[in-house]
Scaffold this motif. Structure first.
Motif, PDB file in Angstrom:
ATOM      1  N   SER A 114      -9.572  -4.750  -2.306  1.00  0.00           N
ATOM      2  CA  SER A 114      -9.445  -4.391  -3.716  1.00  0.00           C
ATOM      3  C   SER A 114     -10.526  -5.112  -4.513  1.00  0.00           C
ATOM      4  CB  SER A 114      -8.060  -4.751  -4.244  1.00  0.00           C
ATOM      5  OG  SER A 114      -7.817  -6.146  -4.115  1.00  0.00           O
ATOM      6  N   ASN A 131      -8.879   5.702   6.113  1.00  0.00           N
ATOM      7  CA  ASN A 131      -8.249   5.122   4.933  1.00  0.00           C
ATOM      8  C   ASN A 131      -7.290   4.005   5.316  1.00  0.00           C
ATOM      9  OD1 ASN A 131      -8.937   6.979   2.421  1.00  0.00           O
ATOM     10  ND2 ASN A 131      -8.701   8.305   4.207  1.00  0.00           N
ATOM     11  N   THR A 147      -4.969   0.926   5.122  1.00  0.00           N
ATOM     12  CA  THR A 147      -4.176   0.395   4.016  1.00  0.00           C
ATOM     13  C   THR A 147      -4.656  -1.005   3.659  1.00  0.00           C
ATOM     14  OG1 THR A 147      -2.546  -0.508   5.546  1.00  0.00           O
ATOM     15  CG2 THR A 147      -2.146   1.725   4.711  1.00  0.00           C
ATOM     16  N   GLN A 165       5.769   2.196   1.777  1.00  0.00           N
ATOM     17  CA  GLN A 165       5.167   2.213   0.438  1.00  0.00           C
ATOM     18  C   GLN A 165       3.875   3.011   0.385  1.00  0.00           C
ATOM     19  OE1 GLN A 165       5.332  -0.531   2.368  1.00  0.00           O
ATOM     20  NE2 GLN A 165       3.639  -1.968   1.989  1.00  0.00           N
ATOM     21  N   TYR A 166       3.226   3.205   1.525  1.00  0.00           N
ATOM     22  CA  TYR A 166       1.970   3.947   1.531  1.00  0.00           C
ATOM     23  C   TYR A 166       2.168   5.446   1.741  1.00  0.00           C
ATOM     24  CZ  TYR A 166      -0.156  -0.650   1.818  1.00  0.00           C
ATOM     25  OH  TYR A 166      -0.536  -1.944   1.552  1.00  0.00           O
ATOM     26  N   GLN A 201       4.570   7.132  -0.035  1.00  0.00           N
ATOM     27  CA  GLN A 201       5.182   7.655  -1.251  1.00  0.00           C
ATOM     28  C   GLN A 201       4.165   8.508  -2.006  1.00  0.00           C
ATOM     29  OE1 GLN A 201       8.485   7.157  -1.725  1.00  0.00           O
ATOM     30  NE2 GLN A 201       8.317   6.105   0.251  1.00  0.00           N
ATOM     31  N   GLN A 229       1.127   6.925  -3.610  1.00  0.00           N
ATOM     32  CA  GLN A 229       0.092   6.418  -2.709  1.00  0.00           C
ATOM     33  C   GLN A 229      -0.428   7.523  -1.807  1.00  0.00           C
ATOM     34  OE1 GLN A 229      -1.185   3.162  -2.475  1.00  0.00           O
ATOM     35  NE2 GLN A 229      -0.105   2.814  -4.415  1.00  0.00           N
ATOM     36  N   ASN A 230       0.487   8.052  -0.979  1.00  0.00           N
ATOM     37  CA  ASN A 230       0.165   9.202  -0.132  1.00  0.00           C
ATOM     38  C   ASN A 230      -1.037   8.958   0.772  1.00  0.00           C
ATOM     39  OD1 ASN A 230       0.768  11.780   0.803  1.00  0.00           O
ATOM     40  ND2 ASN A 230      -0.689  12.757  -0.583  1.00  0.00           N
ATOM     41  N   TYR A 231      -1.080   7.773   1.422  1.00  0.00           N
ATOM     42  CA  TYR A 231      -2.144   7.495   2.381  1.00  0.00           C
ATOM     43  C   TYR A 231      -2.023   8.436   3.582  1.00  0.00           C
ATOM     44  CZ  TYR A 231      -4.165   3.227   0.418  1.00  0.00           C
ATOM     45  OH  TYR A 231      -4.837   2.326  -0.366  1.00  0.00           O
ATOM     46  N   GLY A 280      -1.150  11.177  -5.939  1.00  0.00           N
ATOM     47  CA  GLY A 280      -1.503  10.102  -5.022  1.00  0.00           C
ATOM     48  C   GLY A 280      -2.963   9.694  -5.131  1.00  0.00           C
ATOM     49  N   VAL A 281      -3.386   8.804  -4.234  1.00  0.00           N
ATOM     50  CA  VAL A 281      -4.745   8.268  -4.273  1.00  0.00           C
ATOM     51  C   VAL A 281      -5.696   9.175  -3.502  1.00  0.00           C
ATOM     52  CG1 VAL A 281      -3.963   5.892  -4.501  1.00  0.00           C
ATOM     53  CG2 VAL A 281      -4.296   6.852  -2.221  1.00  0.00           C
ATOM     54  N   GLN A 335      -8.406  10.223  -0.826  1.00  0.00           N
ATOM     55  CA  GLN A 335      -8.549   9.822   0.564  1.00  0.00           C
ATOM     56  C   GLN A 335     -10.006   9.982   1.003  1.00  0.00           C
ATOM     57  OE1 GLN A 335      -5.680   8.714   2.469  1.00  0.00           O
ATOM     58  NE2 GLN A 335      -4.977   8.640   0.344  1.00  0.00           N
TER      59      GLN A 335
END
Length: 569
Positions: free
Chosen positions: A229, A340, A342, A381-382, A384, A387-389, A456-457, A459
């Motif tokens: 990050s 991707n 996490t 959590q990833y 959801q 996030q949707n990893y 989500g994020v 990818q």
């Protein structure tokens, strides 16, 4: 010496070196204790093949059996202990007397090692590092210098896991890799700091390598936390890793370096000399003597005879920078496991990188043995909507071919793997990128739902940057040609790299058995029920007169062009 005989002697020497050095290279297995590895020995062929798809140029039946017998950790330990199978001695033997050699012998050496070399993890690491520390035969006249490029690739195979040069051991960490890459004549020419001279009032030192060694090879453009990050200032803006003045400082550090045969020499041409590939040396009269402040406020000594110490100071400052661990760890995860990763996956690998002083043997072990890598599943959590990893990656086009060739024991009667320019059909070739930015960027966002999701994020999908309608078709067409070059085809020549489809042909009379075989061999048991049904149905609709060979080739053609083969999970 005939190439086939040279290959035989090289293989024997590699085997003897492996036996002699098996104890010398003993890697301590303590570093595995930080990772939870459920059932260290793969419970099935599918699990073993999935791991080998990540860690090698493709599974083989023999390697699946071996891995199941010894487990992941022992397999990695053995791989780390193997000496590197090299390219340069072979290429030099063939090209030393040629005035303007091309890259064909280097390509042949690369494919031979990718398909047959026992040190598969070293070879895959070299392939990964060649896409981070990019040197290319498309730049700076290197297209006529395969020997220097072959030696550069050998540096990428030797350095990451450590190696012996005579009785001298070179540790396998990122500093050593940076040091040897910096001294490489191929890199010196690629990024134009060979014969870089100190300021003379009118001209300043070339800044090309000074910029890219930081931006691309080590720390990136903005400060990162261990999980990759971004670090932000009080205004919420990313914090740069370095200013333009730092590029100028490093440009002055990288002055004075050239061939061992002389600062203005050119040891290439009809009478090649070893200086073409040996590490560059520094000529003090051309080196900037003023002490330079480099990263982390380290000060290069400056003054007479400071060339080597200035280089070491500058590179140590880069190798010890806080950013190098997350920046390189994330890219290695992308090259081996998933596009991707996490944040917690990156942080675990980054922590190993930092704590081990950049020991790349420990780092790649952390990459491959991480729970996410081994299970292919993500923490809740990833997954959801916010996030949707997505776990997995597009299979590199060239690695589709190596997977086919390795499992089905591709070989030519003349012992060579001649494939001069795979880039035409696979959009990749070893050390053949069009620029220092590689074939694709680690932050490439594919158009559509991956790169611009409604929820989500975004990818990343680096490999998708070279996968398009044209390249997908050219890759599929070439793979189709390769499977038609099967052992026993009367159209084959002594140079044909023929695949052994006999086990599949023996099972071709039963559609489900044949599909199960292909699922086992090329998809590590991941074939979906719908694809299974479609392939079995397709086989049922082939003409009754279709030969077993025709049935196998038709099924292979569809599988190799399928999305399920294209995506590594």
């Amino acid at each position: 010496m005939r190439p086939s005989l040279f290959r035989l002697l090289t293989a024997i020497c590699s085997m003897l070196c492996a036996i002699c050095s098996s104890n010398v290279f003993a890697y301590d297995e303590i570093f595995y204790n930080d990772f939870k590895v459920v059932n260290d020995a793969p419970a099935s062929d599918a699990e073993a093949a999935r791991f080998l798809t990540q860690a090698t140029f493709g599974p083989t039946a023999a390697e699946i059996t071996r891995l199941r017998g010894i487990g992941y950790r022992q397999w990695i330990t053995q791989q780390l202990s193997m000496p590197a199978t090299l390219q340069r001695p072979y290429v030099q033997t063939l090209d030393a007397g040629i005035k303007s050699p091309g890259q064909s012998d280097r390509m042949e050496a690369w494919f031979h090692n990718a398909i047959t070399a026992p040190d598969q993890l070293r070879q895959r690491m070299a392939w990964a590092m060649s896409q981070i520390m990019v040197a290319s035969d498309q730049q700076s006249g290197l297209n006529q210098d395969p020997i220097a490029l072959a030696e550069y690739y050998d540096v990428l195979a030797r350095d990451p896991f450590g190696y012996y040069d005579g009785n001298i051991y070179h540790v396998g960490n990122y500093y050593q890799l940076l040091y040897d890459v910096t001294k490489s004549p191929a890199m010196g020419r690629m990024l134009t700091y060979m014969r870089n001279q100190k300021s003379n009032g009118a001209l300043s030192p070339d800044e090309n390598y000074a910029r890219e060694v930081m931006q691309l090879f080590s720390i990136g453009l903005v400060l990162r936390n261990p999980d990759f990050s971004k670090q932000l200032d009080s205004g919420g803006n990313p914090i740069p890793t370095y200013a333009s003045s730092m590029v100028q400082a490093y440009a002055r550090v990288f002055t004075g370096w050239s061939y061992q045969s002389g600062f203005n020499s050119s040891p290439r041409g009809l009478n090649w000399s070893a200086a073409d590939y040996l590490p560059m040396i520094c000529y003090e009269q051309y080196h900037e003597e003023g002490g330079e402040t480099v990263l982390d406020n380290q000060v290069a000594a400056g003054g007479p005879n400071s060339c080597e110490s200035d280089l070491q100071t500058g590179l140590h400052a880069i190798a010890n920078h806080q950013n190098i661990a997350p920046f390189i760890s994330r890219q290695l995860i992308q090259r081996f496991v998933t596009s991707n990763p996490t944040p917690d996956y990156i942080q675990r690998v980054s922590t190993v990188f930092a704590n081990s002083n950049g020991d790349l043997g420990q780092v790649i072990s952390a990459v491959l043995l991480d729970t996410q890598a081994r299970t292919g599943t993500l923490p809740a959590q990833y997954t959801q909507p916010a996030q949707n990893y997505v776990f997995g990656k597009a299979r590199e086009p060239l690695l589709k071919l190596t997977a086919l060739w390795r499992y089905y024991q591709a070989a030519a009667q003349n012992g060579l793997y001649a494939f001069n320019n795979p880039q035409t059909n696979y959009a990749q070739r070893p050390l053949g990128s069009s620029s220092v930015f590689n074939f694709y960027l680690p932050d490439y966002l594919p158009p559509g739902e991956l790169g611009q999701p409604a929820v989500g994020v975004a990818q990343y999908g680096p490999e998708f940057q070279i996968i398009n309608e044209s390249s997908a078709i050219s890759t599929s067409n070439d793979l189709t040609q390769r499977i038609n070059q099967y052992v026993g085809n009367p159209n084959n020549t002594g140079a044909t790299i023929a695949v052994n489809l006999a086990p599949l042909i023996n099972d071709a009379g039963n559609a489900q058995t044949l599909v199960n075989d292909l699922n086992h061999d090329l998809l590590y048991g991941s074939m979906s029920a719908s694809m299974n049904t479609s392939l079995v149905s397709m086989l049922g609709k082939l003409p009754a007169a279709a030969t077993p060979t025709a049935r196998v080739i038709a099924t292979l053609q569809v599988l190799l062009a399928s999305p399920e083969f294209a995506i590594q999970k």
